[in-house]
Design a protein around this motif. Structure first.
Motif, PDB file in Angstrom:
ATOM      1  N   THR A   1      32.733   3.588  65.633  1.00  0.00           N
ATOM      2  CA  THR A   1      34.066   3.972  65.178  1.00  0.00           C
ATOM      3  C   THR A   1      34.093   3.946  63.662  1.00  0.00           C
ATOM      4  O   THR A   1      33.605   2.994  63.046  1.00  0.00           O
ATOM      5  N   LEU A   2      34.666   4.991  63.053  1.00  0.00           N
ATOM      6  CA  LEU A   2      34.800   5.061  61.600  1.00  0.00           C
ATOM      7  C   LEU A   2      36.218   4.676  61.206  1.00  0.00           C
ATOM      8  O   LEU A   2      37.195   5.168  61.778  1.00  0.00           O
ATOM      9  N   LEU A   3      36.341   3.791  60.203  1.00  0.00           N
ATOM     10  CA  LEU A   3      37.646   3.377  59.689  1.00  0.00           C
ATOM     11  C   LEU A   3      37.839   3.894  58.269  1.00  0.00           C
ATOM     12  O   LEU A   3      36.870   4.083  57.522  1.00  0.00           O
ATOM     13  N   ASN A   4      39.088   4.098  57.886  1.00  0.00           N
ATOM     14  CA  ASN A   4      39.451   4.453  56.504  1.00  0.00           C
ATOM     15  C   ASN A   4      38.702   5.680  55.993  1.00  0.00           C
ATOM     16  O   ASN A   4      38.184   5.696  54.878  1.00  0.00           O
ATOM     17  N   THR A   5      38.661   6.715  56.810  1.00  0.00           N
ATOM     18  CA  THR A   5      37.965   7.942  56.404  1.00  0.00           C
ATOM     19  C   THR A   5      38.774   8.766  55.413  1.00  0.00           C
ATOM     20  O   THR A   5      38.221   9.602  54.694  1.00  0.00           O
ATOM     21  N   GLY A   6      40.111   8.560  55.380  1.00  0.00           N
ATOM     22  CA  GLY A   6      40.948   9.303  54.451  1.00  0.00           C
ATOM     23  C   GLY A   6      40.862  10.800  54.707  1.00  0.00           C
ATOM     24  O   GLY A   6      40.928  11.266  55.839  1.00  0.00           O
ATOM     25  N   VAL A   7      40.665  11.556  53.610  1.00  0.00           N
ATOM     26  CA  VAL A   7      40.604  13.021  53.731  1.00  0.00           C
ATOM     27  C   VAL A   7      39.164  13.515  53.879  1.00  0.00           C
ATOM     28  O   VAL A   7      38.924  14.723  53.928  1.00  0.00           O
ATOM     29  N   LEU A   8      38.208  12.585  53.936  1.00  0.00           N
ATOM     30  CA  LEU A   8      36.804  12.983  54.028  1.00  0.00           C
ATOM     31  C   LEU A   8      36.515  13.641  55.376  1.00  0.00           C
ATOM     32  O   LEU A   8      36.933  13.147  56.424  1.00  0.00           O
ATOM     33  N   ALA A   9      35.785  14.742  55.318  1.00  0.00           N
ATOM     34  CA  ALA A   9      35.401  15.440  56.558  1.00  0.00           C
ATOM     35  C   ALA A   9      34.052  14.902  57.024  1.00  0.00           C
ATOM     36  O   ALA A   9      33.000  15.453  56.719  1.00  0.00           O
ATOM     37  N   LEU A  10      34.101  13.817  57.761  1.00  0.00           N
ATOM     38  CA  LEU A  10      32.872  13.173  58.238  1.00  0.00           C
ATOM     39  C   LEU A  10      32.598  13.644  59.654  1.00  0.00           C
ATOM     40  O   LEU A  10      33.301  13.262  60.602  1.00  0.00           O
ATOM     41  N   ASP A  11      31.588  14.510  59.798  1.00  0.00           N
ATOM     42  CA  ASP A  11      31.415  15.158  61.097  1.00  0.00           C
ATOM     43  C   ASP A  11      30.101  14.857  61.796  1.00  0.00           C
ATOM     44  O   ASP A  11      29.892  15.285  62.929  1.00  0.00           O
ATOM     45  N   ASN A  12      29.177  14.113  61.124  1.00  0.00           N
ATOM     46  CA  ASN A  12      27.915  13.827  61.813  1.00  0.00           C
ATOM     47  C   ASN A  12      27.341  12.478  61.398  1.00  0.00           C
ATOM     48  O   ASN A  12      27.596  11.987  60.283  1.00  0.00           O
ATOM     49  N   ILE A  13      26.586  11.914  62.301  1.00  0.00           N
ATOM     50  CA  ILE A  13      25.894  10.642  62.088  1.00  0.00           C
ATOM     51  C   ILE A  13      24.415  10.872  62.341  1.00  0.00           C
ATOM     52  O   ILE A  13      24.032  11.529  63.305  1.00  0.00           O
ATOM     53  N   LYS A  14      23.569  10.340  61.456  1.00  0.00           N
ATOM     54  CA  LYS A  14      22.126  10.411  61.683  1.00  0.00           C
ATOM     55  C   LYS A  14      21.542   9.005  61.651  1.00  0.00           C
ATOM     56  O   LYS A  14      21.929   8.185  60.824  1.00  0.00           O
ATOM     57  N   LEU A  15      20.633   8.757  62.570  1.00  0.00           N
ATOM     58  CA  LEU A  15      20.005   7.444  62.701  1.00  0.00           C
ATOM     59  C   LEU A  15      18.548   7.536  62.259  1.00  0.00           C
ATOM     60  O   LEU A  15      17.788   8.366  62.762  1.00  0.00           O
ATOM     61  N   TYR A  16      18.162   6.690  61.297  1.00  0.00           N
ATOM     62  CA  TYR A  16      16.798   6.681  60.775  1.00  0.00           C
ATOM     63  C   TYR A  16      16.167   5.309  61.010  1.00  0.00           C
ATOM     64  O   TYR A  16      16.852   4.285  60.957  1.00  0.00           O
ATOM     65  N   SER A  17      14.864   5.305  61.239  1.00  0.00           N
ATOM     66  CA  SER A  17      14.128   4.041  61.352  1.00  0.00           C
ATOM     67  C   SER A  17      13.360   3.795  60.072  1.00  0.00           C
ATOM     68  O   SER A  17      12.956   4.735  59.379  1.00  0.00           O
ATOM     69  N   TYR A  18      13.193   2.515  59.754  1.00  0.00           N
ATOM     70  CA  TYR A  18      12.295   2.110  58.674  1.00  0.00           C
ATOM     71  C   TYR A  18      10.975   1.725  59.332  1.00  0.00           C
ATOM     72  O   TYR A  18      10.918   0.787  60.113  1.00  0.00           O
ATOM     73  N   SER A  19       9.930   2.445  58.999  1.00  0.00           N
ATOM     74  CA  SER A  19       8.657   2.173  59.657  1.00  0.00           C
ATOM     75  C   SER A  19       7.507   2.346  58.676  1.00  0.00           C
ATOM     76  O   SER A  19       7.183   3.472  58.284  1.00  0.00           O
ATOM     77  N   GLY A  20       6.912   1.241  58.265  1.00  0.00           N
ATOM     78  CA  GLY A  20       5.741   1.300  57.397  1.00  0.00           C
ATOM     79  C   GLY A  20       5.958   2.030  56.100  1.00  0.00           C
ATOM     80  O   GLY A  20       5.079   2.719  55.615  1.00  0.00           O
ATOM     81  N   GLY A  21       7.155   1.912  55.523  1.00  0.00           N
ATOM     82  CA  GLY A  21       7.417   2.574  54.258  1.00  0.00           C
ATOM     83  C   GLY A  21       7.990   3.960  54.399  1.00  0.00           C
ATOM     84  O   GLY A  21       8.399   4.577  53.420  1.00  0.00           O
TER      85      GLY A  21
END
Length: 487
Positions: free
Chosen positions: A50-70
């Protein structure tokens, strides 16, 4: 008649056996279908956000990244609908830190592990740094505490490092100065250890407690005596014991960004950013790695070392790694990818023939280094007017130049300035009296890349035969080399 009956019975028996075998096979198939269905259900890991306090920002996508060996690798993504998103993964998470980016320009780090099938998170767009604490599980509660300790330690280490550096510049110092330094280090170590104990006690079975937080422990300096050799002894203790608390048998130690920040702290603060310090630090680290005997950890360390020193130098350290610590790692992609570059480095090592440098003097006339090599010994100097260290060092070099200019020494100064007016102003201020050239390309200059200049100043002494014989010798060290080689 009897034969026909027997034949019929036999056929019935064969048919019955056939049907029985098919039923057994069908049962097996049904068993595995059910098993795979169960595994599919239970192996799915879900992140509900859940996103809070987004205001007027058009936040339309989420990306998940892993940290792996640099490396930071994209592992999944989701659309944001009405400030909510769901990421469903077919695989369990590898234990470690993950980065969630919101529409590509903001991010929050979280800990996800293979134990969790479902995680609920809340991201406060106005307060991203505290959003980890809005993931209501022990893993991220511990991680949030860790981040606080890490940031406090980082700030205080900068102060301690500056104090130590100032003492090293002094010819003599009072015991009280050393005592203040020692107390500062001891107090910081005590604070960190106390906070680590609290986290481990409250969240004992988390990735943070088992793997991450141990990297913050630093060597105990309390038994070092206060005398004129204190700084040397502290330096040796730090180098040889910095990695004692790291679990280098566990490849999960590289599944986060903090391991690389701690390695950077080691090489920049503990190794004093000198070639000698770097080499000693690499030897100490690789000794721990080889003792732990985990191939994945070893490969990740080698990848980090080559990438880091290949990017920031000095080249002598890259070659030292290649020549002394590549056993079993020579086929790593990072080694193969940099093969040609490393061979070029070998050609620019001390004892090799110089490469020509081309630039223009302040009037615009083209001038080459080769116009002077062969006639005199030449100190090739890379610098810029925007480099404070350069502006402090050049007057000292000028003093040395005055002593040796009549003994077959010339200075060929190549500026990395991109603004002619700033270069002109600096030349007027310094009034060096030696050869000054520039091509106004800064670090993009081919002359800079040929000599693997990562920062300024850089000085390379070239003898009359065109052989590079010394690098980055300043002050008394430069005078000593000149006395030995310039006749």
């Amino acid at each position: 008649m009897f034969n026909n009956v027997c034949s019929g019975v036999i056929n019935i028996l064969f048919f019955y056996k056939f049907v029985e075998n098919q039923l057994v096979m069908l049962k097996k198939i049904l068993f595995f279908v059910c098993l795979f269905a169960i595994v599919d259900v239970y192996s799915q890991t879900t992140i509900n956000g859940t996103l809070l306090n987004t205001g007027v920002l058009a936040l339309d996508n989420i990306k998940l990244y892993s940290y792996s060996g640099g490396d930071i690798k994209l592992v999944d993504s989701a659309k944001v609908i009405n400030n909510k998103f769901t990421i469903k993964r077919k695989e369990f998470f590898s234990n470690g830190a993950y980065k969630l980016t919101i529409s590509g320009f903001q991010y929050v780090d979280y800990i996800f592990t293979s134990k969790e099938s479902s995680v609920d998170i809340v991201i406060d767009i106005k307060n991203l740094k505290d959003s980890t604490n809005l993931c209501f599980n022990d893993e991220n509660a511990a991680f949030y505490k860790f981040q606080s300790v890490f940031n406090s330690q980082k700030v205080n280490l900068m102060f301690v490092s500056k104090t130590r550096s100032n003492l090293m510049k002094l010819q003599t110092f009072q015991e009280a100065d050393l005592m203040n330094l020692k107390n500062s280090v001891s107090q910081l170590n005590g604070f960190v250890k106390n906070e680590i104990d609290k986290i481990k006690s409250k969240y004992p079975n988390t990735y943070t407690s088992k793997v991450l937080i141990n990297m913050l422990l630093e060597p105990d300096i309390s038994n070092i005596t206060l005398d004129k050799n204190y700084l040397t002894k502290e330096h040796e203790l730090q180098i040889n014991n910095f990695f004692n608390s790291w679990d280098l048998k566990n490849p999960e130690v590289f599944n986060n960004p903090y391991v690389f920040e701690r390695l950077q702290t080691f090489f920049s603060k503990v190794c004093y950013q000198t070639e000698k310090g770097y080499k000693a630090g690499i030897d100490a680290l690789m000794m721990k790695v080889n003792t732990a005997n985990n191939e994945i950890v070893r490969d990740n360390v080698i990848i980090y070392l080559i990438r880091n020193f290949n990017r920031f130098g000095p080249i002598e350290v890259v070659l030292y790694i290649m020549d002394n610590h590549l056993e079993g790692c020579s086929t790593l992609p990072v080694v193969q990818e940099n093969k040609e570059r490393i061979e070029k480095m070998r050609n620019m090592a001390m004892g090799q023939k110089y490469t020509d440098v081309l630039g223009s003097d302040i009037s615009g006339k083209e001038v080459k280094l080769s116009d002077y090599v062969g006639k005199k010994n030449v100190l090739l100097l890379f610098w810029s007017s925007g480099c404070p260290h350069c502006m402090q060092e050049i007057p000292k070099i000028k003093s040395v130049y005055e002593q040796f200019k009549d003994k077959n020494l010339e200075v060929f100064s190549f500026s990395l300035d991109t603004d002619k007016n700033k270069w002109q102003k600096a030349l007027n201020q310094l009034n060096t009296g030696w050869i000054n050239v520039c091509d106004f390309k800064g670090f993009a200059s081919v002359n800079v890349s040929n000599y693997f200049v990562y920062q300024t100043p850089v000085g390379v002494l070239i003898n009359k035969d065109g052989i590079m014989i010394a690098k980055n010798k300043w002050g008394d060290d430069l005078i000593k080399v000149l006395n030995e080689n310039v006749k």
